[in-house]
Scaffold this motif. Structure first.
Motif, PDB file in Angstrom:
ATOM      1  N   ALA A   1      46.600 -16.024 -14.621  1.00 44.09           N
ATOM      2  CA  ALA A   1      45.823 -16.494 -13.441  1.00 44.09           C
ATOM      3  C   ALA A   1      45.414 -15.116 -12.337  1.00 44.09           C
ATOM      4  CB  ALA A   1      46.342 -17.484 -12.881  1.00 44.09           C
ATOM      5  N   ILE A   2      46.147 -13.927 -12.926  1.00 39.60           N
ATOM      6  CA  ILE A   2      46.052 -13.299 -11.823  1.00 39.60           C
ATOM      7  C   ILE A   2      44.081 -12.311 -12.255  1.00 39.60           C
ATOM      8  CG2 ILE A   2      46.119 -10.469 -11.319  1.00 39.60           C
ATOM      9  CD1 ILE A   2      49.133 -11.553 -11.570  1.00 39.60           C
ATOM     10  N   ARG A   3      43.936 -13.101 -13.170  1.00 37.84           N
ATOM     11  CA  ARG A   3      42.881 -12.128 -14.161  1.00 37.84           C
ATOM     12  C   ARG A   3      41.513 -13.121 -13.332  1.00 37.84           C
ATOM     13  NH1 ARG A   3      46.023 -11.156 -18.184  1.00 37.84           N
ATOM     14  NH2 ARG A   3      45.511 -13.393 -19.016  1.00 37.84           N
ATOM     15  N   LEU A   4      41.943 -14.037 -13.111  1.00 38.20           N
ATOM     16  CA  LEU A   4      40.455 -15.567 -12.842  1.00 38.20           C
ATOM     17  C   LEU A   4      40.444 -16.098 -11.497  1.00 38.20           C
ATOM     18  CD1 LEU A   4      41.708 -17.959 -15.567  1.00 38.20           C
ATOM     19  CD2 LEU A   4      40.348 -15.939 -15.778  1.00 38.20           C
ATOM     20  N   ILE A   5      40.940 -15.242 -10.838  1.00 41.37           N
ATOM     21  CA  ILE A   5      40.943 -14.828  -8.449  1.00 41.37           C
ATOM     22  C   ILE A   5      39.206 -14.759  -9.622  1.00 41.37           C
ATOM     23  CG2 ILE A   5      41.220 -13.911  -6.546  1.00 41.37           C
ATOM     24  CD1 ILE A   5      43.027 -11.909  -8.609  1.00 41.37           C
ATOM     25  N   ASP A   6      38.194 -14.278  -9.362  1.00 44.40           N
ATOM     26  CA  ASP A   6      36.924 -15.320  -8.628  1.00 44.40           C
ATOM     27  C   ASP A   6      36.835 -16.094  -9.531  1.00 44.40           C
ATOM     28  OD1 ASP A   6      37.193 -13.392  -7.784  1.00 44.40           O
ATOM     29  OD2 ASP A   6      36.420 -11.592  -9.281  1.00 44.40           O
ATOM     30  N   ARG A   7      37.300 -17.256 -10.531  1.00 46.53           N
ATOM     31  CA  ARG A   7      37.069 -18.583 -11.462  1.00 46.53           C
ATOM     32  C   ARG A   7      37.433 -19.231 -10.508  1.00 46.53           C
ATOM     33  NH1 ARG A   7      35.851 -18.297 -16.945  1.00 46.53           N
ATOM     34  NH2 ARG A   7      35.019 -20.749 -16.356  1.00 46.53           N
ATOM     35  N   PHE A   8      38.167 -19.524  -9.535  1.00 48.80           N
ATOM     36  CA  PHE A   8      38.662 -20.834  -9.126  1.00 48.80           C
ATOM     37  C   PHE A   8      38.138 -20.980  -7.781  1.00 48.80           C
ATOM     38  CE2 PHE A   8      42.408 -19.930 -12.632  1.00 48.80           C
ATOM     39  CZ  PHE A   8      42.567 -21.324 -12.662  1.00 48.80           C
ATOM     40  N   GLN A   9      37.841 -21.971  -7.149  1.00 47.95           N
ATOM     41  CA  GLN A   9      37.519 -21.768  -5.541  1.00 47.95           C
ATOM     42  C   GLN A   9      38.748 -22.367  -4.591  1.00 47.95           C
ATOM     43  OE1 GLN A   9      34.578 -24.903  -4.872  1.00 47.95           O
ATOM     44  NE2 GLN A   9      35.389 -26.304  -5.745  1.00 47.95           N
ATOM     45  N   VAL A  10      39.897 -22.250  -4.725  1.00 46.31           N
ATOM     46  CA  VAL A  10      40.762 -21.975  -4.147  1.00 46.31           C
ATOM     47  C   VAL A  10      40.608 -22.857  -2.239  1.00 46.31           C
ATOM     48  CG1 VAL A  10      43.207 -21.999  -3.154  1.00 46.31           C
ATOM     49  CG2 VAL A  10      42.003 -20.503  -5.130  1.00 46.31           C
ATOM     50  N   GLU A  11      39.491 -22.289  -1.668  1.00 46.03           N
ATOM     51  CA  GLU A  11      39.590 -22.088  -0.115  1.00 46.03           C
ATOM     52  C   GLU A  11      38.752 -23.331  -0.008  1.00 46.03           C
ATOM     53  OE1 GLU A  11      38.659 -20.532   3.668  1.00 46.03           O
ATOM     54  OE2 GLU A  11      38.328 -19.468   2.386  1.00 46.03           O
ATOM     55  N   GLY A  12      37.820 -23.612  -0.531  1.00 46.41           N
ATOM     56  CA  GLY A  12      37.090 -24.883  -1.161  1.00 46.41           C
ATOM     57  C   GLY A  12      37.576 -26.145  -1.720  1.00 46.41           C
ATOM     58  N   PHE A  13      38.773 -26.039  -2.933  1.00 45.17           N
ATOM     59  CA  PHE A  13      39.455 -26.409  -2.821  1.00 45.17           C
ATOM     60  C   PHE A  13      39.802 -27.779  -2.144  1.00 45.17           C
ATOM     61  CE2 PHE A  13      43.127 -29.261  -5.118  1.00 45.17           C
ATOM     62  CZ  PHE A  13      42.261 -30.004  -5.367  1.00 45.17           C
ATOM     63  N   LEU A  14      40.988 -26.724  -1.236  1.00 40.42           N
ATOM     64  CA  LEU A  14      41.770 -27.414  -0.418  1.00 40.42           C
ATOM     65  C   LEU A  14      40.968 -27.828   0.679  1.00 40.42           C
ATOM     66  CD1 LEU A  14      44.625 -24.402  -1.686  1.00 40.42           C
ATOM     67  CD2 LEU A  14      44.349 -26.663  -1.641  1.00 40.42           C
ATOM     68  N   LYS A  15      40.086 -27.223   1.214  1.00 42.85           N
ATOM     69  CA  LYS A  15      39.467 -27.829   2.337  1.00 42.85           C
ATOM     70  C   LYS A  15      39.308 -28.813   1.746  1.00 42.85           C
ATOM     71  CE  LYS A  15      37.471 -23.315   5.105  1.00 42.85           C
ATOM     72  NZ  LYS A  15      36.852 -22.500   5.782  1.00 42.85           N
ATOM     73  N   ALA A  16      37.651 -29.613   0.656  1.00 46.86           N
ATOM     74  CA  ALA A  16      37.745 -30.519   0.592  1.00 46.86           C
ATOM     75  C   ALA A  16      39.136 -31.528   0.330  1.00 46.86           C
ATOM     76  CB  ALA A  16      37.626 -30.390  -0.570  1.00 46.86           C
ATOM     77  N   MET A  17      40.229 -30.960  -0.136  1.00 45.14           N
ATOM     78  CA  MET A  17      41.372 -32.354  -0.627  1.00 45.14           C
ATOM     79  C   MET A  17      42.273 -32.471   1.331  1.00 45.14           C
ATOM     80  SD  MET A  17      43.169 -33.329  -2.924  1.00 45.14           S
ATOM     81  CE  MET A  17      44.090 -35.469  -2.898  1.00 45.14           C
ATOM     82  N   GLN A  18      41.690 -31.283   2.030  1.00 47.64           N
ATOM     83  CA  GLN A  18      42.257 -31.209   3.592  1.00 47.64           C
ATOM     84  C   GLN A  18      41.437 -32.714   4.522  1.00 47.64           C
ATOM     85  OE1 GLN A  18      45.300 -31.646   4.422  1.00 47.64           O
ATOM     86  NE2 GLN A  18      45.157 -31.989   6.591  1.00 47.64           N
ATOM     87  N   LYS A  19      40.663 -33.162   4.117  1.00 48.70           N
ATOM     88  CA  LYS A  19      39.226 -33.866   3.983  1.00 48.70           C
ATOM     89  C   LYS A  19      38.932 -35.083   3.693  1.00 48.70           C
ATOM     90  CE  LYS A  19      35.092 -30.961   5.545  1.00 48.70           C
ATOM     91  NZ  LYS A  19      33.674 -30.790   4.895  1.00 48.70           N
ATOM     92  N   GLN A  20      39.634 -35.440   2.557  1.00 46.56           N
ATOM     93  CA  GLN A  20      39.879 -36.160   2.099  1.00 46.56           C
ATOM     94  C   GLN A  20      40.788 -37.057   2.384  1.00 46.56           C
ATOM     95  OE1 GLN A  20      39.093 -36.587  -2.484  1.00 46.56           O
ATOM     96  NE2 GLN A  20      41.395 -37.192  -2.887  1.00 46.56           N
ATOM     97  N   ILE A  21      41.824 -36.358   2.238  1.00 49.85           N
ATOM     98  CA  ILE A  21      43.845 -36.828   3.326  1.00 49.85           C
ATOM     99  C   ILE A  21      43.292 -37.901   4.722  1.00 49.85           C
ATOM    100  CG2 ILE A  21      45.962 -36.228   3.662  1.00 49.85           C
ATOM    101  CD1 ILE A  21      45.834 -33.671   1.325  1.00 49.85           C
ATOM    102  N   GLN A  22      42.396 -36.571   5.565  1.00 46.14           N
ATOM    103  CA  GLN A  22      42.534 -37.413   6.765  1.00 46.14           C
ATOM    104  C   GLN A  22      41.801 -38.687   6.972  1.00 46.14           C
ATOM    105  OE1 GLN A  22      40.391 -33.586   8.846  1.00 46.14           O
ATOM    106  NE2 GLN A  22      42.603 -32.164   8.975  1.00 46.14           N
TER     107      GLN A  22
END
Length: 722
Positions: A59-80
């Motif tokens: 996955a190291i080569r695919l850093i730019d393909r994943f949206q880690v921060e956006g996903f986790l922020k959206a996940m936190q909103k969903q949880i709250q």
């Protein structure tokens, strides 16, 4: 484990895939921290270079393909918004510790739906990505009853294929989600279902190259892991195998039928029929991932054909419409790509029949030779010899090998002997008349009375008492091989540009080791030939093919060689070019092989042991063959650059009077030493021609140094035959 998800919250460098936890370090500079103390740290090359779980190394080569921060922020909103306490729960040490969510956290199993895609996709695909995850959860038995029926599983797999087959971005998202659901999954039944779904999707719907590379590494790690569950290991190994094949073949064209999905789920096979040219057939097994190459290999094993590289599957189409149904020669054979899926072919057959209103279209798979090569005559495999005979016989009966009356009568008598053996009174055989009609080409049969043919063929047959069936077959092959155009593969084309002006609108092209042969299709009539050494360039587009050939033009009783460009409409241009290039390479390598053999003989006869131990001339020939192959590829690139200039030069020369004042005629040129200005196919062919004429080994070493290639068609989409 919190309600919002399961799996570790380990930071990069501290946690692994086994679920261990380690106190978090000081938050990364530039990271954003929310009110609950969550530190969203998007991965960077420096952070990902720290020790991470081995299965995520790709996955190291695919850093730019994943949206880690956006996903986790959206996940936190969903949880709250749902009133849950957190996303991942982790023991902390000291009041200053912050959580650091990374790619490793995002690619962990979770029970809840995802709020957005894992990969960066366009806005219109985000909602579809979320729906994909719902299907995955349902298949695993999380978002539905724990046990779902086989029919429901088939329906869910078909739904995934329907929504992602035509969209590579969604296929990548699907495989990212599946890899997520197979990491740190706490439920064994859930885990097995996730791997089962991975296997079904990878069978004939691969991801893009970069996601495919990551997925291969990930699946390989699990398949060979020391602690991997035995059932999971089997599914991971199967996934790895089908992924290698589907990445090469590409995605299916059609959505797999329900029965195809079911057989893969239940480890069974479907069956279909493959025909031979003599109307015999064999049954082969296939599933939703079986390709033409797989089917050829299986069929070769069934019929015990040890040498099958020149054989392939063809699609045979025949329109049945009233009286035309029994006509011989109205079949169309279309060569199939090795990577074509059998399931797609059978689906296309059905669609073609449904579209062909008013006429009955018969479609079937046929096994036959794709190309006759010079080396074929050295093959002694009985099945290879039999299939070659059947194909030559089939082409002859269709009229592809026009012959005179005497040869036709002799060939018919030989075929009857191969079919029924020798009998004392052939006219008493109830099959005799039908055999005459079957083995005598129709266009030859109409040239004289039926009874005259019968008497002629019977008299010849009665002289064959001493011949066995094998003898008769071999004699049949010997007669046909004396024809200039024997062992050709045939292509139906339409004339676009004929500088000579003698070719009809519709033409049959025959291509064999001797060159290109032109036939009038109805009635089948041999017109002209161009030997390999006379073909200077050739190329194709999706709809056409062209040859730049040296042909004979008559000027006041003198024959002068002139280069002309012939242009034909066809969808089989690539097959035509591949056939030509294969024969040219065969001729070149054959010349060098003979020279190498002759050189070795001279060395041995001199009994010069010390010299034989040195690299010597034999190795020089081997090296020369390798260099020549490299030059072929290089010259292909050069030919593209000069093709347009060369075409303009030729047209200018032609319009200046070479072909305007005199009648032209295309014929076999014979030996001629004219050199083309381009380093292309023609220069190699001329080199071969000089070798034959001179027969000098020095000339072979020092003067056969030119290379061959193809060029793209002028004013067409460029195409190169590799």
């Amino acid at each position: 484990m919190a309600d919002g998800g399961a799996g570790p919250a380990a930071q990069l460098g501290g946690g692994g895939s086994n679920g261990g936890t380690t106190p978090s370090a000081t938050p990364l500079l530039g990271s954003s921290v929310n009110g609950d103390g969550y530190n969203f740290a998007p991965p960077t090359p420096s952070t990902l270079s720290m020790p991470i779980p081995p299965e995520l190394a790709g996955a190291i080569r695919l850093i730019d393909r994943f949206q880690v921060e956006g996903f986790l922020k959206a996940m936190q909103k969903q949880i709250q918004s749902s009133g849950k306490r957190g996303f991942f729960i982790k023991k902390s040490v000291g009041p200053q510790v912050r959580e650091k969510f990374t790619l490793e956290d995002m690619l962990c199993f979770q029970k809840d739906p995802i709020p957005t895609s894992l990969l960066k996709v366009t806005n219109d695909l985000v909602s579809r990505s979320i729906k994909l995850f719902h299907v995955i959860l349902k298949y695993m038995g999380i978002d539905s009853p724990a046990i779902i029926s086989l029919e429901e599983r088939i329906e869910l797999v078909a739904k995934l294929y329907k929504h992602t087959l035509k969209r590579s971005e969604l296929r990548d998202e699907l495989f990212a989600q599946l890899s997520k659901q197979t990491r740190n999954n706490p439920g064994r039944s859930w885990l097995i279902r996730a791997w089962e779904l991975m296997y079904l999707c990878a069978s004939s719907m691969p991801p893009s190259n970069d996601i495919g590379a990551y997925l291969s590494e990930y699946v390989h790690h699990i398949a060979h892991g020391a602690t991997t569950d035995s059932d999971v290991r089997v599914l991971a190994l199967n996934t790895l195998n089908v992924l290698k094949r589907s990445v090469k073949a590409g995605p299916r064209v059609t959505i797999p039928a329900r029965e195809e999905i079911e057989t893969l789920l239940t480890s069974r096979k479907l069956t279909t029929i493959v025909f031979f040219l003599d109307e015999t057939f064999e049954e082969i097994k296939y599933d939703m991932a079986t390709t033409v190459a797989d089917a050829v290999e299986e069929l070769a094993g069934i019929i015990k054909l040890s040498v099958y590289s020149s054989f392939s599957l063809f699609e045979c189409r025949k329109i049945v419409n009233g009286s035309k149904s029994s006509e011989v020669g109205n079949e169309e054979y279309i060569g199939l790509d090795d990577n074509k899926y059998i399931g797609d072919l059978l689906s296309e057959f059905k669609s073609a029949k449904d579209r062909n209103k008013g006429e009955i279209l018969h479609c079937k798979l046929v096994f036959k030779k794709r190309l006759f090569r010079e080396s074929d005559e050295a093959v002694t495999d009985p099945m290879f010899v039999q299939l070659s005979y059947v194909q030559l016989q089939h082409d002859y009966i269709l009229g592809n090998y026009p012959v005179g009356r005497d040869d036709a009568a002799q060939l018919t008598a030989l075929q009857i002997l191969v079919e029924i053996g020798f009998i004392e009174n052939p006219e008493s055989c109830v099959e005799w008349i039908s055999l005459l009609e079957r083995f005598l080409p129709r266009q030859v049969a109409i040239t004289r009375a039926k009874r005259d043919w019968e008497l002629d063929i019977i008299s010849r047959y009665q002289l064959m008492e001493h011949l066995s069936k094998d003898d008769a077959r071999n004699q049949f092959l010997r007669i046909l091989r004396t024809l200039l155009y024997c062992n050709s593969v045939f292509f139906s084309v339409r004339k676009i540009d004929d500088p000579i002006g003698l070719l009809p609108g519709r033409i049959i092209l025959g291509i064999n080791k001797r060159g290109v042969h032109f036939f009038r299709p109805v009635p089948k009539e041999y017109l002209h030939s161009a030997e390999l050494r006379d073909i200077k360039q050739f190329g194709s587009s999706n709809t056409a093919v062209f040859f730049k050939m040296r042909v004979a033009v008559f000027f006041e009783m003198r024959v002068a060689p002139v280069l002309h460009i012939f242009h034909f409409e066809t969808k089989q241009g690539e097959e035509i070019c591949v056939a030509l290039q294969t024969h040219i390479k065969d001729v070149m390598l054959s010349r060098y092989s003979k020279a190498r053999s002759g050189c070795a003989t001279i060395m041995v006869s001199q009994n010069d042991v010390s010299q034989a131990d040195k690299p010597g001339n034999v190795e020089m020939y081997d090296k020369r063959v390798q260099e020549l192959s490299r030059e072929i590829d290089e010259s292909q690139k050069k030919a593209d650059q000069v093709a347009l200039v060369e075409k303009s030069r030729l047209e200018s020369r032609l319009t200046s009077g070479h072909g305007q004042k005199n009648k032209s005629k295309l014929e076999v040129i014979g030996n001629h030493s004219e050199r083309d200005t381009l380093t292309t196919v023609g220069s190699v062919n001329n080199s071969i021609e000089m070798d034959e004429r001179e027969g000098e080994k020095k000339r072979l070493l020092h003067e056969t140094g030119s290379s061959s290639g193809t060029c793209a068609m002028p004013d067409e989409k460029k195409h190169r035959v590799e």
